[in-house]
Design a protein around this motif. Structure first.
Motif, short mmCIF file in Angstrom:
data_model
loop_
_atom_site.label_atom_id
_atom_site.label_comp_id
_atom_site.label_asym_id
_atom_site.label_seq_id
_atom_site.Cartn_x
_atom_site.Cartn_y
_atom_site.Cartn_z
N TYR A 161 0.84 -1.21 0.00
CA TYR A 161 0.00 0.00 0.00
C TYR A 161 0.87 1.26 0.00
O TYR A 161 0.59 2.21 -0.72
N ARG A 196 -1.52 3.29 -2.40
CA ARG A 196 -2.86 2.71 -2.61
C ARG A 196 -3.73 2.91 -1.38
O ARG A 196 -3.28 2.69 -0.26
N ASN A 233 -8.65 -0.76 -0.30
CA ASN A 233 -8.72 -1.44 -1.60
C ASN A 233 -7.95 -2.76 -1.53
O ASN A 233 -6.72 -2.77 -1.60
N PRO A 285 -1.36 -6.63 -6.14
CA PRO A 285 -2.15 -5.79 -7.04
C PRO A 285 -1.28 -5.46 -8.25
O PRO A 285 -0.16 -5.94 -8.36
N SER A 300 -0.58 4.05 -7.65
CA SER A 300 -2.04 4.09 -7.64
C SER A 300 -2.55 5.24 -8.52
O SER A 300 -2.05 6.35 -8.43
N ARG A 348 -15.44 -7.09 -12.18
CA ARG A 348 -14.56 -6.38 -13.12
C ARG A 348 -14.43 -7.23 -14.37
O ARG A 348 -14.06 -8.40 -14.29
N GLY A 399 -11.89 -1.36 -5.51
CA GLY A 399 -10.98 -0.71 -6.44
C GLY A 399 -11.67 -0.09 -7.64
O GLY A 399 -11.13 0.80 -8.30
N TYR A 418 -12.54 3.92 -7.90
CA TYR A 418 -11.55 4.98 -8.13
C TYR A 418 -11.45 5.30 -9.61
O TYR A 418 -11.69 4.46 -10.45
N HIS A 434 -9.39 5.06 -11.88
CA HIS A 434 -8.16 4.33 -12.17
C HIS A 434 -7.64 4.70 -13.53
O HIS A 434 -8.28 5.40 -14.27
#
Ligand code: AMP
Ligand code: MG
Length: 348
Positions: A54, A59, A63, A143, A148, A196, A231, A234, A236
């Motif tokens: 993280y 991050r 998440n 991840p 991030s 996802r 996640g 966000y 992203h």
């Protein structure tokens, strides 16, 4: 920190792999190739090691991370039960780009799951990744290996650009094969739900386990429909430039993008265009990048994140992208592109 660069493009280097295993087992971080994107790995059973992920990525701590395993036997100890559909999916798609959400056992630290009672598990289809998971003790939380908010890394150089000096080792396994992150399916509710989209499409999942639904929060801008995967809320995959997706008939899209690019350039802006191979030669203004061929859709997912990063490096101010709603990976490509565009879509 000095980041070790481990070149394994031509195959696994046993000495470096042993060293990578030692780093993971002593609580350090190793970035590694998978078939989807590069991952940033830590020992998933060591809460302090996972906490470093993280901070290295910046991050948000709510998440959760995906736990990577290298053989099916590893699944049982980290989950409460293995539902029948999970076994069927594992046999059909593992190793491969499918992450399953299951109820977690007490072996999995809550820092890995962002405080949730569920855990995300995947077995990646990449020899370097599988060997690293084994060397690292069998459970690697990972991840994507980007800072991030930046597009996920599809080459080891992308990882170096974001994380050099912040992690112990980067393993270079060359360019990845798929280029977008794994499909995530939630098996903790009565009806399996895609949290996802990825390379494994909803039709492929339905063909082995029957009914599957799509998380209604995935593409909603309505705050009442929050996506279930933390996640996915966000923004992203964000390039620095303002990105607009232009959709409509091929002819209209080409004309509109060409005109928008000329107009941006006349205002003194640097303009990038993302096109399919089939259309790239139609554009004569701006920096044109061909993502890949609509006839071979995986070439588009392979190149998309790299192009977004390249446009960042070139100082592009505005990006106009064609829409890539291809049959199998189109849902995944468009999910990433729409997020990168902050839902900026122009229909022509
Ligand atoms: P990344 O590996 O960077 O692609 O991020 C992992 C993705 O998996 C994020 O979108 C997380 O929110 C999602 N995820 C991980 N664990 C869970 C879980 N237990 N429930 C729902 N989503 C999860
Ligand atoms: Mg990510």
């Amino acid at each position: 920190m000095n980041t070790i660069w481990a070149d394994m493009r031509d195959g696994i280097d046993d000495g470096l792999m042993e060293e990578a295993g030692r780093i993971l087992q002593s609580g350090g971080l190793v970035a590694f190739p998978t078939e989807t994107v590069y991952g940033l790995g830590a020992n998933a059973l060591d809460p302090e090691a996972s906490a470093k992920i993280y901070s290295a990525k910046g991050r948000p701590s709510d998440n959760p991370l995906i736990v990577h395993i290298h053989r099916l036997d590893s699944l049982d100890p980290i989950v409460r039960t293995v539902p029948r559909k999970a076994l069927v999916l594992a046999h059909a798609f593992w190793p491969g780009p499918l992450t399953m959400i299951l109820d977690r056992s007490s072996l999995v630290p809550s820092s890995v799951t962002g405080g949730l009672d569920t855990v995300a598990v995947r077995m990646p289809d990449h020899p370097v990744a599988l060997s690293l998971i084994q060397a690292g003790g069998g459970y690697i939380a990972a991840p994507s290996a980007n800072t991030s908010g930046r597009p996920s890394p599809t080459t080891a150089q992308h990882v170096r650009d974001d994380l050099n000096g912040r992690i112990e080792m980067i393993i270079d396994g060359g360019s990845v094969g798929i280029g977008v992150e794994s499909t995530i399916i939630d098996l903790t509710e009565t009806l399996p739900m895609i949290l996802r989209p990825g390379f494994i499409s909803i039709d492929m999942l339905r063909s082995v386990i029957g009914e599957v639904k799509m998380d209604p929060g995935l593409h909603s801008e309505d705050p009442a429909f929050r996506p279930k995967a933390p996640g996915m809320k966000y923004r992203h995959y964000a390039p620095r430039a303002e990105l607009t997706i232009v959709e409509g008939s091929e002819e209209h899209v080409r004309a509109a993008i060409d005109q928008l690019a000329r107009s941006a350039i006349s205002r003194g802006l640097t303009c990038g265009i993302i096109a399919a191979d089939e259309d790239a030669s139609a554009y004569h203004a701006g920096i044109v990048r061909s993502a890949g061929s609509r006839a071979k859709e995986i070439t588009i997912s392979q190149h998309l994140f790299g192009i977004l990063r390249e446009f960042d490096d070139l100082g592009v101010d505005v990006i106009y992208s064609e829409s890539f709603d291809t049959p199998q990976i189109g849902a995944a490509i468009m999910n990433r592109l729409i997020k990168a565009a902050g839902h900026h879509i122009l229909s022509v």
